[in-house]
Design a protein around this motif. Structure first.
Motif, short mmCIF file in Angstrom:
data_model
loop_
_atom_site.label_atom_id
_atom_site.label_comp_id
_atom_site.label_asym_id
_atom_site.label_seq_id
_atom_site.Cartn_x
_atom_site.Cartn_y
_atom_site.Cartn_z
N LEU A 1 64.65 119.90 -79.33
CA LEU A 1 65.47 119.58 -80.49
C LEU A 1 66.69 118.78 -80.07
O LEU A 1 67.45 119.22 -79.20
N GLY A 2 66.87 117.60 -80.67
CA GLY A 2 68.11 116.86 -80.43
C GLY A 2 69.25 117.57 -81.12
O GLY A 2 69.09 118.02 -82.25
N TYR A 3 70.38 117.68 -80.43
CA TYR A 3 71.50 118.41 -81.04
C TYR A 3 72.81 117.70 -80.77
O TYR A 3 73.06 117.27 -79.65
N HIS A 4 73.64 117.59 -81.81
CA HIS A 4 74.98 117.03 -81.62
C HIS A 4 75.91 118.14 -81.11
O HIS A 4 75.71 119.31 -81.41
N ARG A 5 76.93 117.74 -80.35
CA ARG A 5 77.88 118.75 -79.88
C ARG A 5 79.34 118.36 -80.10
O ARG A 5 80.23 118.98 -79.53
N LYS A 6 79.55 117.31 -80.86
CA LYS A 6 80.93 116.96 -81.18
C LYS A 6 81.06 116.91 -82.69
O LYS A 6 80.17 116.43 -83.39
N PRO A 7 82.20 117.41 -83.21
CA PRO A 7 82.38 117.40 -84.67
C PRO A 7 82.41 115.97 -85.19
O PRO A 7 82.64 115.03 -84.42
N PRO A 8 82.18 115.80 -86.49
CA PRO A 8 82.15 114.44 -87.04
C PRO A 8 83.47 113.72 -86.87
O PRO A 8 84.53 114.33 -86.82
N ILE A 9 83.37 112.41 -86.76
CA ILE A 9 84.57 111.57 -86.79
C ILE A 9 84.79 111.21 -88.26
O ILE A 9 83.84 110.81 -88.94
N VAL A 10 86.01 111.35 -88.73
CA VAL A 10 86.25 111.06 -90.14
C VAL A 10 86.64 109.58 -90.30
O VAL A 10 87.61 109.11 -89.69
N ASP A 11 85.85 108.88 -91.10
CA ASP A 11 86.14 107.47 -91.36
C ASP A 11 87.01 107.39 -92.61
O ASP A 11 86.54 107.10 -93.71
N ASN A 12 88.31 107.69 -92.39
CA ASN A 12 89.24 107.78 -93.52
C ASN A 12 89.26 106.53 -94.39
O ASN A 12 89.47 106.61 -95.60
N GLU A 13 89.07 105.41 -93.73
CA GLU A 13 89.16 104.12 -94.41
C GLU A 13 88.27 104.06 -95.66
O GLU A 13 88.67 103.55 -96.69
N VAL A 14 87.06 104.60 -95.54
CA VAL A 14 86.10 104.42 -96.63
C VAL A 14 85.65 105.72 -97.30
O VAL A 14 84.96 105.68 -98.31
N LEU A 15 86.01 106.85 -96.70
CA LEU A 15 85.38 108.10 -97.13
C LEU A 15 85.42 108.30 -98.65
O LEU A 15 84.39 108.56 -99.28
N ASP A 16 86.58 108.14 -99.22
CA ASP A 16 86.69 108.43 -100.65
C ASP A 16 85.87 107.47 -101.51
O ASP A 16 85.38 107.83 -102.57
N SER A 17 85.69 106.25 -101.02
CA SER A 17 84.96 105.29 -101.85
C SER A 17 83.45 105.40 -101.68
O SER A 17 82.70 105.00 -102.56
N VAL A 18 82.98 105.96 -100.58
CA VAL A 18 81.52 106.03 -100.39
C VAL A 18 80.95 107.43 -100.55
O VAL A 18 79.74 107.60 -100.56
N CYS A 19 81.82 108.47 -100.61
CA CYS A 19 81.30 109.84 -100.69
C CYS A 19 81.98 110.61 -101.80
O CYS A 19 83.12 110.32 -102.16
N GLU A 20 81.25 111.61 -102.31
CA GLU A 20 81.83 112.54 -103.27
C GLU A 20 82.48 113.66 -102.47
O GLU A 20 81.77 114.50 -101.88
N ILE A 21 83.80 113.70 -102.45
CA ILE A 21 84.47 114.68 -101.59
C ILE A 21 84.06 116.14 -101.88
O ILE A 21 83.76 116.89 -100.96
N PRO A 22 83.97 116.56 -103.15
CA PRO A 22 83.56 117.96 -103.39
C PRO A 22 82.18 118.27 -102.83
O PRO A 22 81.95 119.36 -102.31
N LEU A 23 81.27 117.30 -102.91
CA LEU A 23 79.92 117.53 -102.37
C LEU A 23 79.95 117.64 -100.86
O LEU A 23 79.22 118.42 -100.25
N VAL A 24 80.82 116.83 -100.23
CA VAL A 24 80.94 116.89 -98.77
C VAL A 24 81.46 118.27 -98.36
O VAL A 24 80.95 118.90 -97.43
N ILE A 25 82.46 118.74 -99.07
CA ILE A 25 83.04 120.04 -98.74
C ILE A 25 82.00 121.13 -98.94
O ILE A 25 81.81 122.01 -98.09
#
Lengths: 473, 395
Positions: free
Chosen positions: B207-231
């Motif tokens: 199984l491939g597994y990530h081991r670092k938390p996500p990097i937040v792309d503040n620049e675009v996050l609000d325009s490309v994602c629904e924040i409540p759904l992300v939370i």
């Protein structure tokens, strides 16, 4: 025909359908292939060409060469799509990261699934895979093919797509890997009009159902897996193409408890063939196994000397319910104690066979770990007869479950998670079935029962003054 | 009627709904069954494995069908599929079948045809030397690895699939072509926790597994994602809303709560996790889907992280080999890896496989209690003596 299609099947003849001539198909020599270098430097990919196991890189390179040698007007997406894919793969190895962008909503009109949008994040470097959309093509049940069909698919896909595919994706579809947006509709039209072939599912839909080889070439299958798979796939086309569910939903059909398509681990609704009468015994064949005349387990252990076959040690003692024994030199099975694990049948296929009064067990809710941890399916319907067109299953099982899940399921909640959130009790209500001990490994060890008012004598509305009349504060 | 060659074929972009055929479903299976399969449908009496990769099924009509099972890459080009068709046309009246585990099955109705087919298949090699159609994958051996897309097509992988599978199958090739193990060993591979390959019930799962938390792309996050759904997507409530210094709506991650499942990235492209050093391979073992003898089981994590050492993953290959060799040497006939580990005790599994037991292998998620051992029944291994030594219980 033992089984009839829903509509007359157009006979597909490659000679009539083909795009490429024999000359075009054989447009390079082995020598040219040996000397062939793609346009990118790919040392790590090329390292995967050696070794005995089939090399996907070696295969990709021959497609790359084949495309190089086709005339310009003999393909509708970029010629070097394979070369760019290998180039990007090499860079992904170097970076330890994928170079596919997240998402991209593309599709064909009227369908909410079957096409997965994909774009490279290195479009300047690898322009031929700037778009690299996937199409899922619904495979025929248990994946038998004719070369006429496969060759036609190949021509279509090489002409309008990358020529790279998966045979097959994990869920079961033929996967067309990589084409540009412009070609999605034309491919869909060719599939439908010329090949009488539809796309499979993706997104919050019924996913393409799949089944084991069943009675086509297996002596153990208790049900017509292909027919069930075909019938339910056709009957629920709307659910397969138009997203109306909280999340994905999978049907898988296993002919027996050996579970060759892993329905118990992978399907929201697992259909597993079983029987309710007695295991058929051929006593003479049992003696032949005991006498060493027939290799146990169909010869599966022939690569090592495991010693002489010992029916006591290898069959009777390994029976999980200990419901077998030898009496007067004859194998006897106490069938009412048998849990149909298949071990004895697997070991002595010529002597023992599943019963003939067959049906399916239906289990619900398997899924991979996202989100609340992996689940296997919950045994819910112990046995149901299944005769085409399977109306009892459609009406009494599938549809009530879907109604409940569509009503109560949260966004991206799989059925297995809903069952956990609302409890088996709710599942019983939905299916209108009584509880049975077979649904659990053991009864609960905590007494935290959510009693309902109507389960308890008397009313729950009680007067505190009445209580206090008997108990001082 | 030939396939169209015009740029848009039968599709009229001005009238996109014109002549649209939908809901055809899959083609019917029966036409793809070779005659010997049609004639004996439901009449098969028994089967035998004549040699690794070659099966004969015998019908009550007396008919026999010989099946040659060949390893296949799930990723294949039309050139390869055409070669499969050539073989099918030459030997099998144009019929061929693929298995759930990406093997290719050629079927013939006589021993003579089988011998000719076998010879043909084994003679076909890529110019670089690897077999195109190795015969094997039956009985008590290792069959083909089912796997996911990896870097070939996926946007969330923590490792690559096709390369790892190639490297491992090269290493396990003798087991693919042999039947020397106590029972079948099913190896499966998934590039991330989404597990589109559903590897969680395999004898050995990679199984491939990530081991670092996500990097937040503040620049675009609000325009490309629904924040409540992300939370809401985070199973450990590690994501909360925040505002950036320049007043943009975004999210912040509580790193210590992240279990690296990547569900947030699935919901939102502005939260990538992948990383050259962080991403790794997790090895799981002891699962199965068959109900034979013991019920189906989940695979258990036995190695928390091995490096993504492209393209041949030597550490992962070694680990898989080590487990299979220890199992081959010690398990009873018919015992799957999970059955073996349960019989000898998982403590012995780690000892016999020479795999260090680390704290990462102890569950600390929601149902961890189910894995606690609440008994004095255990075996002494070096790992146990180390605990005794650590508390001064023994010298």
């Amino acid at each position: 025909m033992a089984f009839e299609p829903k509509e007359v099947q157009k006979e597909l003849k490659y000679e009539e359908l083909r795009i490429y001539s024999d000359e075009e198909l054989n447009n390079y020599t082995e020598e040219e292939l040996k000397d062939f270098k793609i346009k990118h430097d790919i040392p790590m990919c090329e390292d995967l060409e050696s070794g005995p196991w089939p090399s996907f890189v070696a295969d990709a390179k021959r497609e790359a060469l084949h495309r190089r040698k086709l005339a310009d007007d003999r393909m509708l997406i970029e010629r070097d799509v394979v070369e760019d894919l290998l180039g990007q793969l090499e860079l992904s190895f170097e970076h330890g990261e994928t170079h596919w962008k997240h998402g991209g909503i593309v599709g064909v009109f009227g369908y909410g699934g079957g096409v997965i949008g994909r774009y490279s994040d290195l479009q300047d470097q690898f322009p031929s895979i700037a778009h690299f959309h996937t199409m899922r093509v619904n495979q025929p049940a248990s994946k038998f093919y004719t070369s006429d069909y496969l060759r036609s698919i190949c021509d279509l896909w090489e002409y309008r797509g990358s020529g790279m595919m998966n045979m097959h994706g994990s869920t079961g579809d033929i996967i067309f890997l990589g084409t540009f947006t412009e070609q999605l509709e034309p491919i869909f039209f060719e599939l439908g009009h010329k090949l009488q072939q539809d796309l499979g599912g993706s997104g919050s839909n019924l996913r393409t159902p799949s089944c084991c080889i069943g009675k086509a070439r297996c002596e153990w299958s208790c049900i017509d897996t292909q027919d069930m798979c075909y019938e339910l796939t056709h009957y629920y086309q709307d659910e397969l193409h138009r997203p109306a569910f909280p999340y994905k939903f999978k049907f898988k059909f296993d002919g027996c408890p050996n579970c060759c398509v892993a329905s118990i681990a992978r399907a929201d609704m697992s259909y597993i063939g079983t029987w309710r009468d007695e295991i058929r015994i051929d006593h003479e064949a049992v003696r032949a196994y005991m006498g060493g005349e027939i290799a146990p387990n169909g010869g599966a252990h022939a690569g090592k000397d495991w010693g002489k076959f010992d029916v006591q040690k290898e069959v009777i003692d390994l029976c999980p319910t200990k419901c077998m024994g030898m009496e007067d030199g004859k194998l006897v099975i106490d069938n009412k104690e048998c849990t149909r694990c298949m071990h004895c049948i697997n070991v002595m296929p010529r002597a023992l066979r599943p019963g003939t009064d067959t049906g399916v067990s239906i289990l619900f809710g398997a899924k991979a770990p996202i989100l609340e941890g992996a689940q296997m399916s919950l045994l819910t319907i112990p046995f149901i007869k299944c005769d085409p067109p399977y109306d009892n299953i459609k009406e009494n099982v599938i549809e009530p479950i879907w109604d409940w899940w569509m009503e109560e399921g949260k966004n991206r909640e799989r059925l297995g998670e809903l069952i956990q959130r609302q409890g088996i009790k709710k599942l019983l209500e939905v299916l209108n079935i009584p509880p049975m001990p077979q649904m659990v490994r053991e009864p609960r060890s905590n007494p935290y029962i959510f009693w309902k008012k109507e389960d308890v004598p008397g009313d729950w509305d009680r007067d505190i003054n009445d209580y206090r009349s008997r108990h001082k504060r | 009627m030939a396939l169209s060659t015009e740029r848009l074929g039968l599709f009229n972009a001005d009238k996109p709904m014109e002549n649209r055929i939908t809901d055809l479903g899959p083609r019917h299976f029966w036409q793809y069954f070779p005659p010997v399969i049609q004639n004996n449908y439901g009449k098969w009496q028994y089967h035998e494995i004549l040699e690794p990769g070659i099966l004969v099924h015998v019908s009550e009509t007396g008919d026999k069908v010989f099946t040659l099972r060949c390893g296949g890459c799930r990723f294949m080009t039309v050139e390869h599929v055409r070669e499969i068709c050539d073989i099918a046309d030459k030997h099998c009246d144009g019929f061929v079948r693929f298995t759930t585990r990406n093997n290719i099955e050629f079927m013939v109705d006589s021993q003579d045809k089988m011998e000719a087919l076998k010879k043909d298949l084994m003679s076909r090699k890529h110019v670089s030397g690897s077999y195109k159609f190795p015969i094997g994958g039956t009985g008590a051996g290792v069959t083909n690895i089912i796997h996911t897309q990896g870097y070939i097509h996926c946007h969330t992988p923590a490792t690559d699939a096709s390369s790892m599978v190639k490297a491992i199958m090269d290493d396990l090739f003798d087991y693919f072509q042999g039947m020397t193990l106590p029972a079948q060993v099913r190896v499966s591979m998934a590039c991330c926790l989404n597990m589109c390959g559903a590897v969680h019930c395999s004898d050995i799962a990679l199984l491939g597994y990530h081991r670092k938390p996500p990097i937040v792309d503040n620049e675009v996050l609000d325009s490309v994602c629904e924040i409540p759904l992300v939370i809401a997507a985070c199973p450990t409530a590690a994501i909360s809303p925040t505002k950036t210094e320049d007043g943009k709506k975004s999210v912040k991650i509580k790193d210590e709560r992240c279990m690296f499942c990547g569900n947030c990235y699935t919901m939102c492209m502005a939260l990538p996790l992948s990383d050259l050093e962080g991403d790794c391979v997790t090895v799981m073992a002891g699962g199965k889907v068959s109900n034979r003898i013991s019920p189906p089981k989940f695979s258990k994590v036995v190695i928390a992280a091995l490096p993504n050492n492209f393209p041949r993953f030597p550490e992962t290959c070694d680990a898989v080999k080590k487990i299979i060799e220890a199992y081959a040497a010690d398990a009873n006939k018919y015992e799957r890896i999970g059955d073996w580990a349960e019989r000898i005790g998982w403590e012995k599994f780690f000892e016999k496989c020479d795999i260090p037991f680390t704290e990462h292998l102890i569950d600390d998620y929601r149902l961890q209690y189910d894995t606690y051992r609440t008994s004095t029944q255990f075996k002494f291994t070096e790992a146990a003596w180390n605990v005794s030594k650590a508390v001064g219980g023994i010298d």
